[in-house]
Design an enzyme around this catalytic site. Structure first.
Site, PDB file in Angstrom:
ATOM      1  N   GLU A 169      -5.873  -7.927  -0.494  1.00  0.00           N
ATOM      2  CA  GLU A 169      -6.615  -7.713   0.748  1.00  0.00           C
ATOM      3  C   GLU A 169      -8.077  -7.440   0.438  1.00  0.00           C
ATOM      4  O   GLU A 169      -8.392  -6.630  -0.443  1.00  0.00           O
ATOM      5  CB  GLU A 169      -6.060  -6.521   1.550  1.00  0.00           C
ATOM      6  N   GLU A 213       0.779  -1.245   0.000  1.00  0.00           N
ATOM      7  CA  GLU A 213       0.000   0.000   0.000  1.00  0.00           C
ATOM      8  C   GLU A 213       0.813   1.299   0.000  1.00  0.00           C
ATOM      9  O   GLU A 213       0.749   2.088   0.950  1.00  0.00           O
ATOM     10  CB  GLU A 213      -0.975  -0.013   1.182  1.00  0.00           C
TER      11      GLU A 213
END
Length: 359
Positions: free
Chosen positions: A289, A178
């Site tokens: 995710e 991320e």
């Protein structure tokens, strides 16, 4: 064997598309890429086994600030058919100072976990869970800053690749979790530098590149489109997106299903821009995710509809999350403290992408 097939596939595809590329004339539009054709085996779905990245103290003390998932965790998820483990770890722990050798003790812990997965025929995605930052003193410094030069993260990954390239159950190197809010360097430039450093050491293992802006699946075409131009000499990249189904896509799920403005197709809607980008650009992708609370059965419908869509489009993924360090009241966790949790019943229906959809 799987990695070699993927590598050869990527090389063949690169040659094919290079040979088909037309010379651009002024005012002439570029031809639309052909739909991607997969000949690789079906890809596994799985789960994030978190814990090694926990804590805000680095390096910290094992089993106090952080801890590793166990062989029992692997046994449980293997029994559910979830054979891919995304394994988050922290750069500050595996390499205690910039440019140093990998920490012997931490590397041994990581290898013990990968060996345990290998013994169960399970695959591991190594995930550097650092958000394009490294903690220096009390400050999280961006990669590209004076404190954390660009070359330092490539150095770390080159050493990790040297340590793990001999494992045939490493599904990929997840080079950064991320990336977001970068002000020193672009994520494209950081990712390219890491890829180049890895390929100097390991020309076979898949490299998994997360998207910008927290790897947003819904915003992928706007924030991560330039990643299609990354150069991998081995033509063996996967692209990784993340998604959650609450109103702000944070995964906090602070409000009720209704107040989060969810519906049964929210998950499909969130991942569609990423999946369409993969198709339009002849790329391979993975959703690293996604997760839902267990306090309202309607969330399970959202999860299942998204998994059906991913499966139909030959995109695999890993649920967030499990691991023995999660508290029992963590609403997204599927750690089986007292048996199976509702989300697991949905996840185990989708152990791998359908090979008929990967051709």
């Amino acid at each position: 064997m799987k990695k070699q097939v993927l590598c050869l596939l990527g090389i063949a595809m690169s040659v094919f598309f290079a040979s088909c590329k037309k010379k651009s004339a002024e005012g002439e539009s570029k031809p639309k890429p052909e739909p991607q054709t997969y000949t690789a085996p079906a890809q596994p779905f799985g789960v994030n086994l978190a814990g090694a990245e926990f804590g805000n103290t680095y390096p910290g003390t094992i089993n106090q600030h952080y801890g590793y998932p166990t062989a029992a965790d692997l046994d449980y998820f293997k029994s559910k058919g979830l054979m891919l483990i995304r394994f988050p770890f922290r750069w500050e722990r595996i390499q205690r100072s910039l440019y140093a050798e990998l920490d012997v003790t931490e590397l041994a812990r990581m290898k013990t976990f990968v060996d345990a997965a290998k013994a169960r025929n399970m695959f591991v995605l190594l995930d550097m869970h650092n958000y394009c930052r490294r903690k220096v003193g009390d400050v999280f410094e961006e990669i590209g800053s004076t404190a954390v030069p660009l070359e330092s993260v490539g150095d770390a990954w080159a050493k990790l690749a040297a340590a793990f390239k001999g494992y045939d159950n490493i599904w990929g190197y997840g080079i950064m979790n991320e990336p977001y809010g970068l002000t020193k360097l672009t994520w494209f430039n950081i990712a390219q530098s890491i890829i180049t450093k890895i390929r100097a050491v390991d020309n076979k293992t898949t490299i998994v590149v997360g998207g910008d802006s927290f790897s947003s699946a819904s915003r992928w075409p706007e924030v991560s489109n330039n990643l299609k131009d990354l150069n991998d000499p081995s033509s063996n990249l996967f692209y990784e997106a993340h998604t959650y189904f609450d109103n702000d896509s944070s995964g906090n799920y602070d409000q009720s299903y209704t107040d989060e403005k969810a519906n049964e197709n929210t998950g499909v809607q969130r991942v569609t821009p990423f999946v369409q980008w993969l198709k339009n650009n002849n790329k391979r992708g993975f959703v690293g995710e996604y997760g839902v609370p267990r306090n309202d059965a309607r969330w399970l419908v959202v999860l299942e509809n998204m998994l059906k869509y991913l499966n139909a489009n030959c995109v695999n993924g890993c649920y967030w999350a499990a691991g023995p360090r999660w508290p029992e009241d963590e609403h997204l966790s599927i750690q089986p403290w007292h048996g199976d949790l509702p989300q697991t019943a949905i996840l185990q229906k989708y152990p791998k992408t359908n090979p008929e959809n990967c051709k």
